[in-house]
Design a protein around this motif. Structure first.
Motif, PDB file in Angstrom:
ATOM      1  N   THR A   1      -9.765   1.760  -1.851  1.00  0.00           N
ATOM      2  CA  THR A   1      -9.679   0.427  -1.256  1.00  0.00           C
ATOM      3  C   THR A   1      -8.600   0.330  -0.194  1.00  0.00           C
ATOM      4  OG1 THR A   1      -8.175  -0.353  -2.979  1.00  0.00           O
ATOM      5  CG2 THR A   1     -10.535  -0.725  -3.319  1.00  0.00           C
ATOM      6  N   ASP A   2      -7.625   1.265  -0.220  1.00  0.00           N
ATOM      7  CA  ASP A   2      -6.523   1.221   0.733  1.00  0.00           C
ATOM      8  C   ASP A   2      -5.916   2.607   0.836  1.00  0.00           C
ATOM      9  OD1 ASP A   2      -4.758   0.083   2.537  1.00  0.00           O
ATOM     10  OD2 ASP A   2      -3.477  -0.840   1.013  1.00  0.00           O
ATOM     11  N   ALA A   3      -5.290   2.885   1.970  1.00  0.00           N
ATOM     12  CA  ALA A   3      -4.600   4.161   2.165  1.00  0.00           C
ATOM     13  C   ALA A   3      -3.355   3.916   3.007  1.00  0.00           C
ATOM     14  CB  ALA A   3      -5.513   5.166   2.863  1.00  0.00           C
TER      15      ALA A   3
ATOM     16  N   LYS B   1      -0.140   9.942  -9.708  1.00  0.00           N
ATOM     17  CA  LYS B   1       0.598   8.821  -9.156  1.00  0.00           C
ATOM     18  C   LYS B   1       1.563   9.336  -8.113  1.00  0.00           C
ATOM     19  CE  LYS B   1       0.227   5.752 -13.042  1.00  0.00           C
ATOM     20  NZ  LYS B   1       0.868   4.741 -13.853  1.00  0.00           N
ATOM     21  N   GLY B   2       1.659   8.611  -6.995  1.00  0.00           N
ATOM     22  CA  GLY B   2       2.596   9.005  -5.961  1.00  0.00           C
ATOM     23  C   GLY B   2       2.228   8.412  -4.616  1.00  0.00           C
ATOM     24  N   GLY B   3       3.139   8.557  -3.677  1.00  0.00           N
ATOM     25  CA  GLY B   3       2.899   8.071  -2.327  1.00  0.00           C
ATOM     26  C   GLY B   3       3.030   6.560  -2.221  1.00  0.00           C
TER      27      GLY B   3
ATOM     28  N   GLU C   1      -1.858  10.281   3.290  1.00  0.00           N
ATOM     29  CA  GLU C   1      -1.540  11.146   2.156  1.00  0.00           C
ATOM     30  C   GLU C   1      -1.724  10.476   0.805  1.00  0.00           C
ATOM     31  OE1 GLU C   1      -0.699  14.459   2.152  1.00  0.00           O
ATOM     32  OE2 GLU C   1      -1.217  14.396   4.258  1.00  0.00           O
ATOM     33  N   SER C   2      -1.682   9.146   0.763  1.00  0.00           N
ATOM     34  CA  SER C   2      -1.850   8.478  -0.528  1.00  0.00           C
ATOM     35  C   SER C   2      -2.886   7.365  -0.416  1.00  0.00           C
ATOM     36  CB  SER C   2      -0.514   7.946  -1.064  1.00  0.00           C
ATOM     37  OG  SER C   2      -0.056   6.879  -0.290  1.00  0.00           O
TER      38      SER C   2
END
Length: 127
Positions: A102-104, A38-40, A109-110
């Motif tokens: 599905t998304d960035a 988990k992060g970003g 980076e995440s």
């Protein structure tokens, strides 16, 4: 664990194979372990760590002298991913082409993955 018999969980491009083999040749490492945490700003991040010992629960992908281990909790999220190594004028690094994302975030980076139920349904339809 979440794989399809006879199909690798991830594929490596020739550039990724060369870079991973180069990193493995530097010292006491059995390969690179890929995971997620988990992060970003999009919720999840890829992790890559040198591994001195293969965990029996890891999915191991070997290709032309390069070895990648996929952490158990990341296997269903990484299935079908192509790992590349790209070099440009300003940066170089591993790139993940993951059909489960599905998304960035804008910086790359995440990432955000499909829901677990959706991933499991897709995997079951491939079996």
């Amino acid at each position: 664990m979440f794989g399809i018999p006879g199909k690798q969980a991830v594929t490596l491009t020739p550039a990724a194979v060369r870079q991973i083999a180069r990193l493995m040749a530097r010292g006491d490492t059995e390969g690179l372990r890929i995971g997620i945490r988990k992060g970003g700003c999009a919720g999840m991040e890829y992790t890559m760590d040198y591994v001195a010992e293969v965990d029996p629960h890891d999915e191991v992908v070997e290709q032309d002298g390069a070895r990648v281990m996929i952490a158990p909790m990341a296997q269903m999220f990484l299935f079908g991913t192509e790992i590349d190594y790209e070099t440009s004028l300003l940066e170089s690094g591993f790139r993940f082409r993951n059909p489960n994302v599905t998304d960035a975030c804008g910086c790359g980076e995440s990432i955000k993955f499909k829901d677990v139920e959706e991933l499991e349904a897709e995997r079951a339809s491939r079996d």
